[in-house]
Design a protein around this motif. Structure first.
Motif, PDB file in Angstrom:
ATOM      1  N   GLN A  84       0.812  -1.216   0.000  1.00  0.00           N
ATOM      2  CA  GLN A  84       0.000   0.000   0.000  1.00  0.00           C
ATOM      3  C   GLN A  84       0.848   1.269   0.000  1.00  0.00           C
ATOM      4  OE1 GLN A  84      -3.438  -0.112  -0.363  1.00  0.00           O
ATOM      5  NE2 GLN A  84      -3.011  -2.301  -0.646  1.00  0.00           N
ATOM      6  N   GLY A  85       2.159   1.114  -0.130  1.00  0.00           N
ATOM      7  CA  GLY A  85       3.026   2.279  -0.172  1.00  0.00           C
ATOM      8  C   GLY A  85       3.009   3.102   1.093  1.00  0.00           C
ATOM      9  N   LYS A  86       2.724   2.468   2.219  1.00  0.00           N
ATOM     10  CA  LYS A  86       2.717   3.235   3.465  1.00  0.00           C
ATOM     11  C   LYS A  86       3.119   2.342   4.632  1.00  0.00           C
ATOM     12  CE  LYS A  86      -2.265   2.676   4.387  1.00  0.00           C
ATOM     13  NZ  LYS A  86      -3.540   3.405   4.579  1.00  0.00           N
ATOM     14  N   PHE A  87       3.539   2.992   5.702  1.00  0.00           N
ATOM     15  CA  PHE A  87       3.905   2.260   6.913  1.00  0.00           C
ATOM     16  C   PHE A  87       3.716   3.172   8.110  1.00  0.00           C
ATOM     17  CE2 PHE A  87       7.746   4.388   5.477  1.00  0.00           C
ATOM     18  CZ  PHE A  87       8.342   4.851   6.632  1.00  0.00           C
ATOM     19  N   GLU A  88       3.624   2.552   9.278  1.00  0.00           N
ATOM     20  CA  GLU A  88       3.498   3.305  10.518  1.00  0.00           C
ATOM     21  C   GLU A  88       4.740   3.093  11.354  1.00  0.00           C
ATOM     22  OE1 GLU A  88       0.806   2.965  14.503  1.00  0.00           O
ATOM     23  OE2 GLU A  88      -0.321   3.184  12.628  1.00  0.00           O
ATOM     24  N   LEU A  89       5.253   4.182  11.893  1.00  0.00           N
ATOM     25  CA  LEU A  89       6.448   4.125  12.724  1.00  0.00           C
ATOM     26  C   LEU A  89       6.294   5.131  13.855  1.00  0.00           C
ATOM     27  CD1 LEU A  89       9.265   2.835  13.007  1.00  0.00           C
ATOM     28  CD2 LEU A  89      10.173   4.705  11.609  1.00  0.00           C
ATOM     29  N   ASN A  90       6.391   4.638  15.090  1.00  0.00           N
ATOM     30  CA  ASN A  90       6.249   5.493  16.283  1.00  0.00           C
ATOM     31  C   ASN A  90       4.929   6.257  16.280  1.00  0.00           C
ATOM     32  OD1 ASN A  90       8.820   4.637  17.046  1.00  0.00           O
ATOM     33  ND2 ASN A  90       9.823   6.388  16.067  1.00  0.00           N
ATOM     34  N   GLY A  91       3.873   5.587  15.810  1.00  0.00           N
ATOM     35  CA  GLY A  91       2.550   6.182  15.842  1.00  0.00           C
ATOM     36  C   GLY A  91       2.240   7.128  14.702  1.00  0.00           C
ATOM     37  N   LYS A  92       3.189   7.322  13.781  1.00  0.00           N
ATOM     38  CA  LYS A  92       2.968   8.210  12.640  1.00  0.00           C
ATOM     39  C   LYS A  92       2.913   7.394  11.360  1.00  0.00           C
ATOM     40  CE  LYS A  92       4.837  12.230  10.182  1.00  0.00           C
ATOM     41  NZ  LYS A  92       5.901  13.286  10.152  1.00  0.00           N
ATOM     42  N   THR A  93       1.964   7.738  10.490  1.00  0.00           N
ATOM     43  CA  THR A  93       1.826   7.042   9.213  1.00  0.00           C
ATOM     44  C   THR A  93       2.572   7.808   8.126  1.00  0.00           C
ATOM     45  OG1 THR A  93      -0.316   6.115   9.813  1.00  0.00           O
ATOM     46  CG2 THR A  93       0.213   6.212   7.460  1.00  0.00           C
ATOM     47  N   TYR A  94       3.385   7.090   7.369  1.00  0.00           N
ATOM     48  CA  TYR A  94       4.142   7.672   6.264  1.00  0.00           C
ATOM     49  C   TYR A  94       3.596   7.118   4.947  1.00  0.00           C
ATOM     50  CZ  TYR A  94       7.477   9.131   9.834  1.00  0.00           C
ATOM     51  OH  TYR A  94       8.063   9.701  10.937  1.00  0.00           O
ATOM     52  N   GLN A  95       3.242   8.008   4.036  1.00  0.00           N
ATOM     53  CA  GLN A  95       2.735   7.609   2.727  1.00  0.00           C
ATOM     54  C   GLN A  95       3.839   7.757   1.684  1.00  0.00           C
ATOM     55  OE1 GLN A  95      -0.499   6.277   1.804  1.00  0.00           O
ATOM     56  NE2 GLN A  95       0.869   5.753   0.109  1.00  0.00           N
ATOM     57  N   LEU A  96       4.110   6.687   0.978  1.00  0.00           N
ATOM     58  CA  LEU A  96       5.138   6.661  -0.060  1.00  0.00           C
ATOM     59  C   LEU A  96       4.477   6.605  -1.435  1.00  0.00           C
ATOM     60  CD1 LEU A  96       7.340   3.851   1.540  1.00  0.00           C
ATOM     61  CD2 LEU A  96       7.588   6.323   1.883  1.00  0.00           C
ATOM     62  N   PRO A  97       5.208   6.950  -2.484  1.00  0.00           N
ATOM     63  CA  PRO A  97       4.670   6.806  -3.839  1.00  0.00           C
ATOM     64  C   PRO A  97       4.337   5.339  -4.134  1.00  0.00           C
ATOM     65  CG  PRO A  97       6.651   8.160  -3.855  1.00  0.00           C
ATOM     66  CD  PRO A  97       6.561   7.560  -2.491  1.00  0.00           C
ATOM     67  N   GLN A  98       3.259   5.122  -4.849  1.00  0.00           N
ATOM     68  CA  GLN A  98       2.854   3.769  -5.250  1.00  0.00           C
ATOM     69  C   GLN A  98       3.255   3.581  -6.712  1.00  0.00           C
ATOM     70  OE1 GLN A  98      -1.261   4.541  -3.999  1.00  0.00           O
ATOM     71  NE2 GLN A  98      -1.114   2.806  -2.595  1.00  0.00           N
ATOM     72  N   ASN A  99       4.414   2.986  -6.910  1.00  0.00           N
ATOM     73  CA  ASN A  99       4.951   2.842  -8.267  1.00  0.00           C
ATOM     74  C   ASN A  99       4.947   1.403  -8.756  1.00  0.00           C
ATOM     75  OD1 ASN A  99       7.013   2.314  -6.291  1.00  0.00           O
ATOM     76  ND2 ASN A  99       8.549   2.421  -7.902  1.00  0.00           N
ATOM     77  N   ASN A 100       4.279   0.502  -8.012  1.00  0.00           N
ATOM     78  CA  ASN A 100       4.156  -0.897  -8.408  1.00  0.00           C
ATOM     79  C   ASN A 100       2.766  -1.368  -7.989  1.00  0.00           C
ATOM     80  OD1 ASN A 100       4.737  -4.009  -7.181  1.00  0.00           O
ATOM     81  ND2 ASN A 100       5.457  -3.624  -9.264  1.00  0.00           N
ATOM     82  N   LYS A 101       1.805  -1.132  -8.873  1.00  0.00           N
ATOM     83  CA  LYS A 101       0.395  -1.328  -8.531  1.00  0.00           C
ATOM     84  C   LYS A 101       0.105  -0.476  -7.287  1.00  0.00           C
ATOM     85  CE  LYS A 101       0.345  -5.982 -10.509  1.00  0.00           C
ATOM     86  NZ  LYS A 101       0.101  -7.420 -10.277  1.00  0.00           N
ATOM     87  N   THR A 102      -0.320  -1.072  -6.198  1.00  0.00           N
ATOM     88  CA  THR A 102      -0.584  -0.291  -4.983  1.00  0.00           C
ATOM     89  C   THR A 102       0.623  -0.234  -4.060  1.00  0.00           C
ATOM     90  OG1 THR A 102      -1.485  -2.224  -3.835  1.00  0.00           O
ATOM     91  CG2 THR A 102      -3.046  -0.863  -5.079  1.00  0.00           C
ATOM     92  N   ASN A 103       1.720  -0.864  -4.457  1.00  0.00           N
ATOM     93  CA  ASN A 103       2.901  -0.947  -3.605  1.00  0.00           C
ATOM     94  C   ASN A 103       3.912   0.154  -3.905  1.00  0.00           C
ATOM     95  OD1 ASN A 103       1.983  -3.525  -2.590  1.00  0.00           O
ATOM     96  ND2 ASN A 103       2.750  -4.444  -4.481  1.00  0.00           N
ATOM     97  N   ASN A 104       4.759   0.430  -2.935  1.00  0.00           N
ATOM     98  CA  ASN A 104       5.983   1.163  -3.178  1.00  0.00           C
ATOM     99  C   ASN A 104       7.061   0.132  -3.484  1.00  0.00           C
ATOM    100  OD1 ASN A 104       8.764   2.163  -1.807  1.00  0.00           O
ATOM    101  ND2 ASN A 104       7.676   3.905  -2.678  1.00  0.00           N
ATOM    102  N   MET A 105       7.749   0.316  -4.600  1.00  0.00           N
ATOM    103  CA  MET A 105       8.741  -0.654  -5.050  1.00  0.00           C
ATOM    104  C   MET A 105      10.115  -0.013  -5.088  1.00  0.00           C
ATOM    105  SD  MET A 105       9.209  -3.767  -6.130  1.00  0.00           S
ATOM    106  CE  MET A 105      10.153  -4.831  -7.224  1.00  0.00           C
ATOM    107  N   HIS A 106      11.080  -0.603  -4.405  1.00  0.00           N
ATOM    108  CA  HIS A 106      12.467  -0.132  -4.405  1.00  0.00           C
ATOM    109  C   HIS A 106      12.574   1.346  -4.030  1.00  0.00           C
ATOM    110  CE1 HIS A 106      13.794  -3.971  -5.635  1.00  0.00           C
ATOM    111  NE2 HIS A 106      13.652  -3.847  -6.944  1.00  0.00           N
ATOM    112  N   SER A 107      11.700   1.788  -3.129  1.00  0.00           N
ATOM    113  CA  SER A 107      11.697   3.171  -2.614  1.00  0.00           C
ATOM    114  C   SER A 107      11.270   4.203  -3.649  1.00  0.00           C
ATOM    115  CB  SER A 107      13.065   3.547  -2.037  1.00  0.00           C
ATOM    116  OG  SER A 107      13.380   2.697  -0.950  1.00  0.00           O
ATOM    117  N   GLY A 108      10.610   3.753  -4.724  1.00  0.00           N
ATOM    118  CA  GLY A 108      10.046   4.679  -5.697  1.00  0.00           C
ATOM    119  C   GLY A 108      11.079   5.273  -6.634  1.00  0.00           C
TER     120      GLY A 108
END
Length: 343
Positions: A84-108
């Motif tokens: 889904q191109g996102k993750f949660e760390l220390n209670g904060k959600t980070y949204q990454l580019p989705q460059n592989n269907k709905t995924n973030n691939m190789h950090s975009g």
């Protein structure tokens, strides 16, 4: 070792980009460049003593600036897919580019494969590249300092070392995207080459191409790879997982009891490439898909094998998340060795 050779490889805008070639007294050669901390050449002998480059590459720097297969490039800060191109760390959600269907691939598109590293240290047998990623760059927390060292030993062993530290908690799971063709001929497919994996099994992929939780060690194609088999026999099989990926494109759990994670062999040339690493996971990719640009440069699909050592993809959403979280002030170091010999 012979004296390192510095050569102008091309220009980005007005900046000169140099390559660095290291050569042993017996003729092994490694050439790397700072754009993407990329391996250009890994030249090794065959059983008759003839040397050839076994790392797929482009001939011009300009070709590396086009979206392609990341030949020989360092990948990160997080290799593989993040669901889904996102993750949660220390209670904060980070949204990454989705460059592989709905995924973030190789950090975009802003991953380190397009970073212009500085050359921090250069010797006759190694080069250390350095870059710093600002807080929020590519969607990841930071800032993060990254060092990548390429070194060539007198016996021909290529060692890749990754080091990083950050000012705040972030993710770090790097790899290198070298594609190896042991014939030294980019037009030759890898189907007749043999691959033996020292693993406990593989992680099947779900419909989003993310690894499932359970390791499968019983499927026929996994058993063959664990015993050693021709690559073509696997990538052309009718197994649903192979059909899903168009070949092999799967994570394998490395057997910690074995010294080598993989042995890759070309019976015709006699070249044997052995992979050793301190990572837990090996991604095996049989170059199933190239874009039209890469094909236009003489690269047919399935002409190289990527052996990517890293933590399991999407680890941040799994029990293995601790393997990819880089804590503030922590210093992380990991390394992989490619040993090129003949049999």
């Amino acid at each position: 070792m012979r004296e390192v050779v510095k050569t102008l490889f091309g220009r980005i805008d007005t900046q000169d980009i140099y390559s660095y070639t290291f050569e042993t007294d017996t003729g092994y050669r490694l050439t790397s460049m700072p754009y993407g901390a990329t391996i250009l050449n890994y030249v090794t002998p065959d059983k008759d003593g003839h040397f050839a480059n076994i790392n797929l590459r482009f001939d011009r720097l300009e070709d590396y600036l086009v979206k392609g297969p990341k030949f020989g490039a360092s990948v990160g800060p997080v290799a593989g897919r993040i669901g889904q191109g996102k993750f949660e760390l220390n209670g904060k959600t980070y949204q990454l580019p989705q460059n592989n269907k709905t995924n973030n691939m190789h950090s975009g598109l802003d991953g380190i494969h397009v970073a212009l590293f500085e050359v921090e240290e250069l010797t006759d047998c190694s080069v250390t590249f350095y870059t710093e990623r600002a807080d929020g760059f590519g969607g990841f927390p930071g800032p993060v300092k990254i060092w990548i060292t390429h070194s060539l030993a007198e016996n021909g062993t290529l060692t890749l070392t990754y080091e990083a530290t950050a000012d705040k908690d972030t993710l770090f799971n790097p790899t290198n995207h070298a594609y190896f063709n042991l014939s030294g001929d980019k037009s030759q497919l890898i189907d007749d080459f043999q691959l033996k994996l020292n693993v406990t099994g593989y992680y099947p992929l779900n419909e989003a191409s993310l690894p499932t939780e359970t390791i499968d060690s019983q499927s026929d194609f996994v058993q063959k790879l664990m015993a050693g088999t021709a690559i073509g026999a696997i990538r052309q099989s009718s197994h649903p997982q192979i059909r899903l990926a168009g070949g092999i494109d799967h994570p394998f759990a490395i057997d910690p009891k074995q010294e080598a994670a993989a042995e890759y062999y070309d019976p015709k040339s006699g070249r044997l490439l052995t992979v050793e690493t301190d990572c837990d996971c090996l991604i095996v990719y049989t170059a199933n898909n190239y874009n039209d640009f890469t094909k236009s440069k003489g690269h047919p699909a399935h002409n190289g094998l990527a052996l990517e050592t890293q933590a399991i993809p999407d680890a941040i959403h799994r029990a293995e998340k601790g393997q990819v979280i880089l804590r503030a002030g922590q210093f992380l170091k990991t390394s992989t060795r490619y040993r090129a010999t003949v049999r």
